[in-house]
Design a protein around this motif. Structure first.
Motif, short mmCIF file in Angstrom:
data_model
loop_
_atom_site.label_atom_id
_atom_site.label_comp_id
_atom_site.label_asym_id
_atom_site.label_seq_id
_atom_site.Cartn_x
_atom_site.Cartn_y
_atom_site.Cartn_z
N ASN A 77 1.30 -1.12 0.03
CA ASN A 77 0.33 0.01 -0.05
C ASN A 77 1.16 1.40 -0.46
OD1 ASN A 77 -2.63 1.66 0.54
ND2 ASN A 77 -2.42 1.68 2.20
N GLU A 78 2.31 0.99 0.55
CA GLU A 78 2.34 1.92 0.65
C GLU A 78 3.78 2.48 -0.85
OE1 GLU A 78 3.07 4.01 3.27
OE2 GLU A 78 2.05 2.58 4.28
N ILE A 79 3.24 2.04 -1.56
CA ILE A 79 3.96 2.15 -2.94
C ILE A 79 3.34 3.86 -3.96
CG2 ILE A 79 3.86 1.30 -5.16
CD1 ILE A 79 4.41 -1.53 -4.28
N PRO A 80 1.99 3.36 -3.89
CA PRO A 80 1.24 4.24 -4.93
C PRO A 80 1.98 5.75 -4.05
CG PRO A 80 -0.16 3.55 -3.73
CD PRO A 80 0.93 2.86 -3.76
N VAL A 81 2.41 5.48 -2.54
CA VAL A 81 2.33 6.72 -2.41
C VAL A 81 4.17 7.12 -2.48
CG1 VAL A 81 3.69 8.27 0.26
CG2 VAL A 81 1.40 6.50 -0.19
N LEU A 82 4.70 6.75 -2.83
CA LEU A 82 6.06 6.66 -3.30
C LEU A 82 5.69 7.20 -4.29
CD1 LEU A 82 7.77 3.70 -1.40
CD2 LEU A 82 7.92 6.25 -0.92
N LEU A 83 4.93 6.71 -5.53
CA LEU A 83 5.13 7.05 -6.72
C LEU A 83 4.35 8.61 -6.95
CD1 LEU A 83 3.51 4.11 -8.55
CD2 LEU A 83 5.77 5.12 -8.26
#
Length: 146
Positions: A127-133
């Motif tokens: 779930n953290e991947i789109p935050v980083l993107l």
């Protein structure tokens, strides 16, 4: 051009809201106790509806983005005195976001088929991947570091 940019931002923000929330539903699905059919079905219904809505949003976000990009000359000589390397990296992040969207769709299909085997902890990290993107994309667009 400002109208196009405005709609692009609105649809990107809306699409990312879906990318933030869908894996949270996956966390909850991964935590459903065996035999909790009603809870599982409710979460799957929520995930399906969100995914359908997100499909529409990604098309609109990409459509307005491509339209905007074409008005700037497809990243070559953006006209603001900045280099264009940031745009190439931004487009790479967009590709990763679209791939992430597709992976979420595949995972939803696996949940529906009863074959998803990741833990709720794994989905919390996923779930953290789109935050980083999103952070990377916004920094590139606003700062234009190269």
């Amino acid at each position: 051009m400002l109208w196009i940019k405005s709609f692009h931002i609105v649809f990107v923000a809306s699409w990312f809201a879906g990318l933030f929330y869908l894996p949270r539903i996956f966390v909850n699905l991964a935590m459903v106790a065996p035999g909790s059919v009603a809870e599982r079905d409710r979460l799957l219904l929520m995930a399906r509806k969100l995914m359908r809505f997100s499909h529409m949003l990604v098309v609109l976000a990409l459509g307005f983005g491509i339209w905007l990009w074409s008005l700037y000359g497809f990243g070559f000589g953006m006209g603001d005195g900045q280099g264009v390397g940031w745009m190439h990296v931004k487009l790479l992040l967009v590709v990763f976001a679209v791939i992430y969207h597709g992976v979420c769709a595949r995972m939803l299909g696996q949940f529906e088929a009863g074959i998803e085997h990741h833990s709720h902890v794994w989905f919390r990290w996923f779930n953290e991947i789109p935050v980083l993107l999103l952070i990377g994309t916004v920094i590139l667009v606003v700062v234009k570091p190269f």
